[in-house]
Enzyme design. Structure first.
Site, PDB file in Angstrom:
ATOM      1  N   GLU A 269       0.842  -1.214   0.000  1.00 53.84           N
ATOM      2  CA  GLU A 269       0.000   0.000   0.000  1.00 53.84           C
ATOM      3  C   GLU A 269       0.868   1.251   0.000  1.00 53.84           C
ATOM      4  O   GLU A 269       0.560   2.236  -0.661  1.00 53.84           O
ATOM      5  CB  GLU A 269      -0.947   0.011   1.201  1.00 53.84           C
ATOM      6  N   TRP A 272       1.648   1.916  -3.405  1.00 54.49           N
ATOM      7  CA  TRP A 272       0.651   2.688  -4.166  1.00 54.49           C
ATOM      8  C   TRP A 272       0.886   4.188  -3.980  1.00 54.49           C
ATOM      9  O   TRP A 272       0.723   4.980  -4.908  1.00 54.49           O
ATOM     10  CB  TRP A 272      -0.771   2.329  -3.718  1.00 54.49           C
ATOM     11  N   TRP A 300     -19.830  13.129 -20.238  1.00 57.18           N
ATOM     12  CA  TRP A 300     -20.211  13.333 -18.835  1.00 57.18           C
ATOM     13  C   TRP A 300     -21.583  14.002 -18.793  1.00 57.18           C
ATOM     14  O   TRP A 300     -21.928  14.769 -19.695  1.00 57.18           O
ATOM     15  CB  TRP A 300     -19.199  14.244 -18.118  1.00 57.18           C
ATOM     16  N   ASN A 336     -10.737   3.378   2.617  1.00 61.37           N
ATOM     17  CA  ASN A 336     -10.357   3.265   1.200  1.00 61.37           C
ATOM     18  C   ASN A 336     -11.406   2.555   0.351  1.00 61.37           C
ATOM     19  O   ASN A 336     -11.736   2.994  -0.750  1.00 61.37           O
ATOM     20  CB  ASN A 336      -9.018   2.540   1.078  1.00 61.37           C
ATOM     21  N   TRP A 354     -14.833  13.414 -12.703  1.00 64.76           N
ATOM     22  CA  TRP A 354     -14.133  13.083 -11.462  1.00 64.76           C
ATOM     23  C   TRP A 354     -13.592  14.312 -10.731  1.00 64.76           C
ATOM     24  O   TRP A 354     -13.397  14.279  -9.507  1.00 64.76           O
ATOM     25  CB  TRP A 354     -13.019  12.059 -11.721  1.00 64.76           C
ATOM     26  N   TRP A 377      -8.901   9.178  -7.804  1.00 59.46           N
ATOM     27  CA  TRP A 377     -10.064   9.557  -8.618  1.00 59.46           C
ATOM     28  C   TRP A 377      -9.922   9.083 -10.053  1.00 59.46           C
ATOM     29  O   TRP A 377     -10.860   8.558 -10.646  1.00 59.46           O
ATOM     30  CB  TRP A 377     -10.311  11.074  -8.541  1.00 59.46           C
TER      31      TRP A 377
HETATM   32  P1  FAD Z   1      -3.606   2.033   5.121  1.00 60.82           P
HETATM   33  O1  FAD Z   1      -4.398   0.936   4.508  1.00 60.82           O
HETATM   34  O2  FAD Z   1      -3.173   1.866   6.508  1.00 60.82           O
HETATM   35  O3  FAD Z   1      -2.361   2.254   4.149  1.00 60.82           O
HETATM   36  C1  FAD Z   1      -1.121   2.818   4.598  1.00 60.82           C
HETATM   37  C2  FAD Z   1      -0.724   3.979   3.735  1.00 60.82           C
HETATM   38  O4  FAD Z   1      -0.536   3.568   2.383  1.00 60.82           O
HETATM   39  C3  FAD Z   1      -1.773   5.072   3.669  1.00 60.82           C
HETATM   40  O5  FAD Z   1      -1.688   5.933   4.778  1.00 60.82           O
HETATM   41  C4  FAD Z   1      -1.427   5.765   2.359  1.00 60.82           C
HETATM   42  O6  FAD Z   1      -0.367   6.683   2.520  1.00 60.82           O
HETATM   43  C5  FAD Z   1      -0.952   4.603   1.499  1.00 60.82           C
HETATM   44  N1  FAD Z   1      -2.063   4.103   0.693  1.00 60.82           N
HETATM   45  C6  FAD Z   1      -2.973   3.159   1.023  1.00 60.82           C
HETATM   46  N2  FAD Z   1      -3.824   2.949  -0.005  1.00 60.82           N
HETATM   47  C7  FAD Z   1      -3.440   3.785  -0.986  1.00 60.82           C
HETATM   48  C8  FAD Z   1      -3.930   4.039  -2.299  1.00 60.82           C
HETATM   49  N3  FAD Z   1      -4.963   3.378  -2.824  1.00 60.82           N
HETATM   50  N4  FAD Z   1      -3.300   4.985  -3.046  1.00 60.82           N
HETATM   51  C9  FAD Z   1      -2.227   5.653  -2.566  1.00 60.82           C
HETATM   52  N5  FAD Z   1      -1.733   5.447  -1.323  1.00 60.82           N
HETATM   53  C10 FAD Z   1      -2.329   4.531  -0.551  1.00 60.82           C
HETATM   54  N6  FAD Z   1      -4.968   8.804   0.098  1.00 60.82           N
HETATM   55  C11 FAD Z   1      -4.397   9.900   0.627  1.00 60.82           C
HETATM   56  O7  FAD Z   1      -3.440   9.784   1.404  1.00 60.82           O
HETATM   57  N7  FAD Z   1      -4.846  11.153   0.303  1.00 60.82           N
HETATM   58  C12 FAD Z   1      -5.893  11.348  -0.561  1.00 60.82           C
HETATM   59  O8  FAD Z   1      -6.245  12.501  -0.858  1.00 60.82           O
HETATM   60  C13 FAD Z   1      -6.540  10.202  -1.098  1.00 60.82           C
HETATM   61  N8  FAD Z   1      -7.612  10.328  -1.902  1.00 60.82           N
HETATM   62  C14 FAD Z   1      -8.218   9.199  -2.426  1.00 60.82           C
HETATM   63  C15 FAD Z   1      -9.311   9.342  -3.295  1.00 60.82           C
HETATM   64  C16 FAD Z   1      -9.935   8.232  -3.831  1.00 60.82           C
HETATM   65  C17 FAD Z   1     -11.115   8.407  -4.760  1.00 60.82           C
HETATM   66  C18 FAD Z   1      -9.465   6.941  -3.509  1.00 60.82           C
HETATM   67  C19 FAD Z   1     -10.138   5.720  -4.076  1.00 60.82           C
HETATM   68  C20 FAD Z   1      -8.369   6.782  -2.660  1.00 60.82           C
HETATM   69  C21 FAD Z   1      -7.731   7.896  -2.117  1.00 60.82           C
HETATM   70  N9  FAD Z   1      -6.618   7.764  -1.241  1.00 60.82           N
HETATM   71  C22 FAD Z   1      -6.031   8.899  -0.736  1.00 60.82           C
HETATM   72  C23 FAD Z   1      -5.989   6.447  -0.982  1.00 60.82           C
HETATM   73  C24 FAD Z   1      -6.490   5.708   0.263  1.00 60.82           C
HETATM   74  O9  FAD Z   1      -7.885   5.679   0.303  1.00 60.82           O
HETATM   75  C25 FAD Z   1      -5.951   6.287   1.575  1.00 60.82           C
HETATM   76  O10 FAD Z   1      -4.557   6.472   1.498  1.00 60.82           O
HETATM   77  C26 FAD Z   1      -6.229   5.354   2.757  1.00 60.82           C
HETATM   78  O11 FAD Z   1      -7.613   5.105   2.875  1.00 60.82           O
HETATM   79  C27 FAD Z   1      -5.709   5.990   4.028  1.00 60.82           C
HETATM   80  O12 FAD Z   1      -6.038   5.226   5.154  1.00 60.82           O
HETATM   81  P2  FAD Z   1      -4.921   4.470   5.979  1.00 60.82           P
HETATM   82  O13 FAD Z   1      -3.801   5.383   6.285  1.00 60.82           O
HETATM   83  O14 FAD Z   1      -5.602   3.811   7.118  1.00 60.82           O
HETATM   84  O15 FAD Z   1      -4.441   3.375   4.920  1.00 60.82           O
END
Ligand code: FAD
Length: 468
Positions: A269, A272, A300, A336, A354, A377
């Site tokens: 993650e 990502w 759209w 997420n 989006w 997005w």
């Molecule tokens: P955990 O599952 O604990 O993951 C650990 C870390 O990995 C996160 O803190 C984050 O830095 C990174 N990570 C995890 N999933 C993703 C992912 N899909 N993409 C990129 N990095 C990821 N994340 C943001 O930090 N800022 C945003 O503005 C943001 N906007 C989003 C918008 C959409 C439409 C979607 C689908 C996802 C978005 N995310 C964003 C990614 C993700 O949803 C969040 O990082 C995650 O939910 C944060 O929760 P966590 O720290 O508990 O994640």
């Protein structure tokens, strides 16, 4: 006596801070500086929830600096002019900072670097935000990656977590005039932030506590639990990572030493996050334009303010979508899995561009991050580079039944539906009398018909672009 400025930006921490460590290693005194210059980040200047977090995080950094004999020097205005003035006032011969990889700050930093060097002030910048520089990983033909899995395979193979740099115990400083964090006006005038205060602990100590909680309680089950929005199965480190209160290298170092099944999944993650930064660096226009230009011709729907408002307020009549939007409004964060569902609903069922969703998230998320938000997005809308074909449209009812099987997530955020049992809570319209009693709205849109309309839009795009 030699003096250096350390320009804090998205690295609001003392431990594992390479700019701070390098400045301290070569200078007798360092002056920690924060310059508030939101216009320099336009059009993606921080939104309301980010500003709230920033206020708290700056205050925490200032406290940590004061406990070491220093203080944060806070200023507002043009970054270059401020740094020049401060360098002159403190007789600093060097400015150190950690890099921010977004398009507007990158261009600004280049200007600052050239202008400071022209007047004899030495500059040095470092990577403190990523496991790997966005330009370091390329395909065999030296191009940026456009697909996550091979990108991650490459990065994972070369990743060598190193121990974090220690936080300095004492910070010899030169004091000069400073404004206050309060004067930056980051907190909302109408105080909607009580819920955020109760939930979050911005700052380096809060980041450390979140990491420890995750390592102690959640990492073992992460692989399965990360998709269940009703439990605390993820780390909630995202705002801490965005503001640089903890480094990804520090997390990778802890993971390497952890004995747990979930650690590889968690590292992926973070991968990502790296990939999002890689894409943003190589495709800076993607913040406002489709990564896949074929979608420039997608039909759209015309913006429907009433529908958009109901989506924002969590009143679409689709339970898991509304639960997510209300969680976002109340806490500044959304799970997420649910982010994907609400984004799919807006872009595919409501066929809204989006950017309408990305801008709302930008203002309301405490973890709003230009790389991750853009990529999240574009990925969900299907306009991006990676595998999420446009025609794969999430069904929020079956997704709710799968990932919120007992309905507890919906019950928490949509209390009107508390009396519905697990079988009907994700489709309350199947019991019209109970739905009427609950006061919860009927669906804003027919899910099956709107799915068909979205697919037709996709087909028209294929024809317009010459596909058979
Ligand atoms: P955990 O599952 O604990 O993951 C650990 C870390 O990995 C996160 O803190 C984050 O830095 C990174 N990570 C995890 N999933 C993703 C992912 N899909 N993409 C990129 N990095 C990821 N994340 C943001 O930090 N800022 C945003 O503005 C943001 N906007 C989003 C918008 C959409 C439409 C979607 C689908 C996802 C978005 N995310 C964003 C990614 C993700 O949803 C969040 O990082 C995650 O939910 C944060 O929760 P966590 O720290 O508990 O994640």
């Amino acid at each position: 006596m030699t003096v250096a400025l350390v320009w804090f930006r998205r690295d609001l921490r003392l431990a594992d801070n390479p700019a701070l460590s390098a400045a301290l290693a070569s200078h007798e005194r360092v002056v920690p500086v924060y310059v508030h210059a939101p216009r320099e980040e336009a059009p993606w200047s921080p939104g309301a929830a980010s500003r709230w977090w920033l206020h708290r995080s700056l205050a925490a950094l200032d406290r940590d600096l004061r406990s070491r004999g220093s203080a944060l020097h806070v200023h507002e205005g043009d970054s270059l002019a401020t740094l020049r003035c401060l360098a002159a006032a403190t007789d600093a011969r060097a400015v150190y900072w950690n890099r921010v990889y977004e398009p507007a700050p990158l261009a600004r930093d280049l200007r600052v670097e050239q202008a400071l060097r022209a007047v004899g002030v030495h500059t040095r910048s470092f990577n403190a935000a990523l496991l790997c520089e966005p330009w370091e990983i390329t395909t065999a033909s030296n191009a940026p990656y456009r697909v996550f899995t091979p990108y991650w395979r490459n990065l994972r193979a070369r990743l060598q977590p190193r121990p974090p740099l220690p936080a300095p115990k004492h910070l010899p400083t030169s004091a000069v005039a400073t404004s206050t964090i309060e004067a930056l006006g980051l907190l909302p005038r109408i105080r909607w932030d009580a819920g955020l205060d109760a939930l979050w602990r911005p700052g380096e100590a809060g980041a450390e506590a979140a990491l420890q909680r995750f390592l102690d309680e959640a990492i073992g089950d992460y692989g399965a639990a990360r998709d269940l929005p009703s439990i605390s199965g993820t780390s909630r480190l995202s705002p801490h990572l965005h503001f640089g209160e903890i480094s990804p290298m520090r997390i990778a170092w802890e993971l390497e030493r952890a004995r747990s099944d979930g650690k590889e999944r968690f590292l992926r993650e973070l991968g990502w996050r790296e990939f999002s930064h890689h894409l943003l660096f190589h495709f800076p226009d993607s913040t406002d334009h489709n990564l896949n230009p074929a979608f420039d011709r997608y039909p759209w729907a015309r913006i429907a303010p009433r529908r958009l408002r109901r989506w924002q307020q969590g009143r679409t009549g689709i339970p898991i979508v509304d639960a997510g939007m209300r969680e976002l409004w109340a806490t500044g964060w959304m799970h997420n899995r649910v982010r994907m569902l609400v984004a799919s609903f807006l872009t595919k069922n409501l066929r809204h561009h989006w950017l309408h969703g990305a801008r709302w998230f930008w203002d309301t998320l405490v973890d709003a991050d230009l790389a991750n938000n853009t990529q999240g997005w574009q990925w969900t809308a299907g306009t991006g580079v990676d595998a999420a074909p446009y025609f794969r449209i999430f069904n929020p009812v079956t997704q709710g039944e799968r990932f919120d099987a007992d309905g507890n997530y919906v019950r928490r955020w949509v209390p009107e539906l508390a009396a519905f049992d697990a079988r009907s809570i994700h489709r309350p319209w199947t019991d019209p009398a109970a739905l009427r009693r609950s006061g919860y709205p009927t669906p804003l849109i027919d899910l099956a018909a709107s799915r068909t309309a979205a697919l037709e839009g996709y087909q028209s795009l294929r024809h317009a672009n010459g596909a058979s």
